[in-house]
Enzyme design. Structure first.
Site, PDB file in Angstrom:
ATOM      1  CG  ASP A  50      -1.669   0.492   1.722  1.00  0.00           C
ATOM      2  OD1 ASP A  50      -2.765   0.168   2.340  1.00  0.00           O
ATOM      3  OD2 ASP A  50      -2.351   1.426   0.925  1.00  0.00           O
ATOM      4  CD  GLU A  63       9.048   9.605  -9.196  1.00  0.00           C
ATOM      5  OE1 GLU A  63       9.997  10.309  -9.222  1.00  0.00           O
ATOM      6  OE2 GLU A  63       7.987   9.923  -8.889  1.00  0.00           O
ATOM      7  CD  GLU A  64       6.566  12.317  -4.450  1.00  0.00           C
ATOM      8  OE1 GLU A  64       7.294  13.385  -4.209  1.00  0.00           O
ATOM      9  OE2 GLU A  64       5.573  12.137  -4.422  1.00  0.00           O
ATOM     10  CG  HIS A 117       9.143  17.796  -6.123  1.00  0.00           C
ATOM     11  ND1 HIS A 117       8.970  17.452  -7.540  1.00  0.00           N
ATOM     12  CD2 HIS A 117       9.095  16.934  -5.345  1.00  0.00           C
ATOM     13  CE1 HIS A 117       8.790  16.290  -7.214  1.00  0.00           C
ATOM     14  NE2 HIS A 117       8.747  15.876  -6.178  1.00  0.00           N
TER      15      HIS A 117
END
Ligand code: NAG
Ligand code: NAG
Ligand code: NAG
Length: 375
Positions: A234, A268-269, A327
């Site tokens: 998740d 990354e996300e 960011h």
């Protein structure tokens, strides 16, 4: 940027008996209450916030390809082991390159091509600088002043460097003179330090893209008791909330039937999909007002999984200010809230545990995308 996914590795099961699932979900009420209590009021209160604070203070920027990122990953691997999670390991990954914006102030003195590397001292005011003057020599003074309107706060930009230099600092940095900043350092002039002659200033700042390097995704698990090869994963608003979700389950000595896996994606996300009516029907999370379900959960890191039909879920917290700091250099612990992190961790732990422990496996159906909204 590091972020997280808990992903459900399910086998294809058609024709789920939804009423049975609802009944079973309702039976997790006690366990949900224990998780929520541990996170909000118990020994785990603020744990996630404190862990994140230690981490961000220790490693600062973790630019893809940088040694800082790799050191941070080593730290996380150790920390996850210390937290007694299982199968903790790194998996190689190639990071994307992220460019950082930077701005010098007018009348700055350049660093020279070698740059300046020194310990930092953070002060909130000139008063604090005076009080801590003996600590300043050889260090970089960082003004972390509150914003009291431009006219007042701009003095730190105007004369911060000069005052720091007077006490022997090798450089100074200031927080942008603004109540709000989005990926945009704010520059401006400093007061000229004129004594007779005009001072000449030359700024020479250079940045470069380095070759891609192998980095690692950070993985930790709580092995399933019954179907250890089936995982539940998740994602959420952050690596530490997802770590905390596993940590809360572990701290209560719970072990779901399926494996819970935490993946701290490097470079990354984030976020995911899920189940339908389970949580809003049964309101396991009602007491902390997290009983809304939206469809359309998603996230960069887990979207390839979801496209392949793996159910995913993402945590939707009160996001109004998220893009203020998204960011940017302003994305620091200053804008984090321990109470919100306790709430998010509780939501995520309950969600992950229940999904991993259900008798039924969530169907592989990428039409059901669920966001758990915390309001
Ligand atoms: C957790 O953080 C809140 C908000 O900052 C604070 O009021 C509370 O005392 C903290 N609790 C612990 C155990 O540190
Ligand atoms: C600026 O700095 C770089 C190294 O960082 C150096 O190679 C270059 O010559 C400098 N430029 C000038 C004009 O001095
Ligand atoms: C949930 O909402 C109620 C009613 O608005 C409020 O009193 C309560 O403090 C909220 N609980 C949390 C944990 O935010």
């Amino acid at each position: 940027m590091i972020s997280v996914v808990l992903l459900v590795q399910s086998s294809l099961v058609a024709g789920i008996d939804i009423n049975r699932v609802r009944k079973q979900v309702a039976s997790y009420k006690d366990v949900a209450n224990r998780i929520i209590d541990l996170s909000l009021n118990g020994a785990a209160q603020n744990q996630s916030y404190n862990r994140l604070a230690t981490f961000t203070d220790k490693f600062g920027y973790r630019l893809a390809g940088s040694q800082n990122l790799e050191d941070a990953i080593d730290y996380m691997l150790e920390a996850l082991k210390m937290d007694q999670l299982e199968n903790v390991h790194g998996e190689n990954a190639v990071p994307r390159v992220h460019k950082l914006p930077m701005l010098g102030l007018g009348y700055s003195v350049g660093t020279g091509p070698q740059g300046i590397k020194a310990e930092v001292i953070v002060v909130k005011s000139f008063d604090e600088l005076e009080k801590r003057a003996t600590e300043v020599p050889g260090k970089i003074v960082v003004y972390n002043q509150d914003y009291h309107g431009y006219g007042i706060s701009v003095r730190y930009r105007a004369s911060g460097a000069a005052k720091a230099a007077k006490h022997g600092a090798v450089a100074s940095l200031i927080r942008s003179v603004t109540p709000l900043s989005v990926d945009s350092p704010h520059t401006g002039m400093q007061v000229r330090w004129v004594r007779g002659e005009q001072i000449e200033v030359f700024l020479n700042m250079s940045a470069q893209n380095l070759p891609n390097k192998i980095s690692r995704n950070t993985v930790a698990e709580i092995k399933g008791s019954l179907y250890p090869e089936q995982g539940a994963m998740d994602d959420g608003g952050g690596a530490f909330i997802s770590w905390q979700a596993l940590s809360l389950v572990r701290q209560l000595g719970l072990r779901p039937k399926r494996t819970l896996r935490l993946v701290l994606w490097t470079a990354e996300e984030f976020g995911g999909v899920g189940s339908q009516s389970y949580f809003n029907e049964h309101k396991l999370l009602k007491q902390i007002n997290a009983s809304n379900l939206d469809t359309g959960g998603e996230g960069t890191d887990i979207s390839p999984w979801m496209k392949a039909g793996v159910p995913g879920a993402s945590l939707a917290n009160m996001n109004q200010q998220y893009f203020y700091w998204h960011h940017t250099n302003g994305d620091t612990m200053t804008v984090q809230d321990p109470v919100a992190m306790n709430l998010c961790s509780a939501v995520w732990a309950v969600t992950a545990y229940v999904v991993a422990d259900l008798d039924e496996v969530l169907p592989r159906d990428n039409h059901i995308h669920v966001r758990v909204a915390l309001h």
